[in-house]
Design an enzyme around this catalytic site. Structure first.
Site, short mmCIF file in Angstrom:
data_model
loop_
_atom_site.label_atom_id
_atom_site.label_comp_id
_atom_site.label_asym_id
_atom_site.label_seq_id
_atom_site.Cartn_x
_atom_site.Cartn_y
_atom_site.Cartn_z
N SER A 15 2.79 -4.45 2.38
CA SER A 15 3.65 -4.41 3.56
C SER A 15 4.97 -3.72 3.25
O SER A 15 5.50 -2.98 4.08
CB SER A 15 3.94 -5.83 4.06
OG SER A 15 2.76 -6.49 4.41
N GLU A 16 5.55 -4.03 2.09
CA GLU A 16 6.80 -3.40 1.67
C GLU A 16 6.83 -3.26 0.16
O GLU A 16 6.10 -3.96 -0.57
CB GLU A 16 8.03 -4.21 2.10
CG GLU A 16 8.35 -4.18 3.57
CD GLU A 16 7.87 -5.41 4.29
OE1 GLU A 16 7.95 -5.43 5.54
OE2 GLU A 16 7.41 -6.35 3.62
N CYS A 17 7.71 -2.39 -0.31
CA CYS A 17 8.09 -2.29 -1.71
C CYS A 17 9.61 -2.24 -1.78
O CYS A 17 10.27 -1.81 -0.82
CB CYS A 17 7.53 -1.02 -2.38
SG CYS A 17 5.74 -0.99 -2.56
#
Length: 359
Positions: free
Chosen positions: A48-50
């Site tokens: 979903s995110e980094c």
């Protein structure tokens, strides 16, 4: 771009179980990673995110403040919840969050002596404080989000078709309302957990909804749970390349502010455990708190219990590092064009897998 070490951590897990919660990759010493490379690396992980830790801020006297950028598969974003807590845990436990000498991991992988109980991450939305609390012999990571911005309400007749539901599935005892603590979220109260389980974004009604209200995460929520939680929720963000998110700390903060404003769980301060991700096979548990400060403004906090510990399965990532929940092509595909002539693959990066931020 030179190689960079990164850790993978699960945040908002269920009781510390591996492969629950929401996955996060935290890249170290990333000031030289430009936005195009960061975006490509984020897509490569399929998470979903980094986050990309640029380094400690010299103007934080105790060395515990860090400049951090967050990317989802579409773009750099000003705030997200599980990246904030997960990054703080990695910094505190593994890369010496209390020192001012940089963020390079210690060779032993052991937690630094005397890790700080408070860190500040400087994000696009501004500084976010993260702290550690002791509860029942375990550590909990908590963050206070910025003051919720309570926006306008939306008619159930517009929202329900976008989620494949009937208007009767929407609980009319509180409004469908836009709330933001950095990322806009449309909080949609439903009448039952079964309605939450049936929800699925559906076109053209989904696109029509976003055209009317702008880009929002859609959070559907019902009282009760399937696993002992106080609330059962799902979050959809098709527009950002995340059809459904396993655990969304930013949306949980918005939910906390909404609950405080509308008393859906009763009047007064809010304290609840939210289930999310069960329909994806990545069960997650998020804790939320909300109360009014001395000036009457809402103050919201989101937490997860305990801290990550290093595992011994460090390896060189010679190919793709895949997440466990599939992504689909976002509806706003023009925002996600790859850069085929630039070298941004994960090849050569060093990957360490951490234990989960447990809840």
């Amino acid at each position: 771009m030179t190689g960079h070490r990164f850790h993978v951590v699960d945040v908002f897990t269920r009781g510390g179980e591996r492969f629950t919660g929401n996955q996060l990759a935290v890249f170290h010493d990333a000031a030289d990673v430009d936005a195009a490379a960061a975006l490509a690396l984020t897509r490569e992980t399929n998470f979903s995110e980094c986050t990309f830790v640029d380094g400690p801020r010299a103007d934080d006297g105790d060395g515990a403040g860090y400049d951090v950028r967050i990317f989802d598969p579409a773009e750099e974003i000003p705030f997200a919840g599980h990246p904030t807590l997960g990054t703080a845990a990695v910094l505190r436990e593994l890369v010496g969050g209390g020192g001012g000498g940089g963020v390079s991991e210690r060779d032993t992988g052991d937690p630094p002596d005397g890790p700080p109980d408070d860190l500040t991450l400087h994000l696009g939305v501004g500084p976010i404080d993260v702290w550690v609390e002791a509860r029942d012999g375990r550590e909990e990571y908590w963050m206070r989000q910025i003051t919720p911005d309570l926006g306008g309400s939306v008619a159930p007749e517009l929202v329900a078709p976008a989620l494949g539901l009937d208007a009767a599935d929407v609980d009319r005892r509180a409004p469908v309302r836009s709330v933001s603590t950095g990322l806009p979220t449309l909080v949609v109260p439903l009448t039952s957990v079964a309605a939450v389980e049936r929800a699925a974004t559906t076109d053209p009604a989904y696109t029509d909804l976003l055209d009317a209200v702008g880009e929002h995460n859609l959070l559907v929520v019902a009282r009760g749970g399937v696993d002992g939680g106080d609330l059962h929720a799902r979050v959809f963000a098709d527009y950002a390349g995340v059809p459904e998110d396993p655990a969304t700390g930013s949306a949980a903060g918005c939910l906390a502010g909404w609950l405080l404003e509308h008393g859906w769980l009763g009047d007064g301060p809010v304290a609840a455990t939210v289930e999310q991700g069960y329909e994806l096979g990545r069960p997650s548990r998020l804790r939320i708190r909300a109360e009014r400060d001395v000036d009457g403004a809402p103050a919201v906090e989101v937490g997860a219990a305990s801290s990550p510990s290093p595992r011994d399965d460090c390896c060189s990532a010679g190919g793709r590092t895949r997440g466990s929940h599939a992504r689909h092509q976002p509806r706003h595909a023009e925002r996600l064009q790859h850069h085929p002539h630039e070298e941004h693959a994960v090849h050569g990066e060093q990957r360490d897998r951490l234990g989960p931020v447990q809840l």
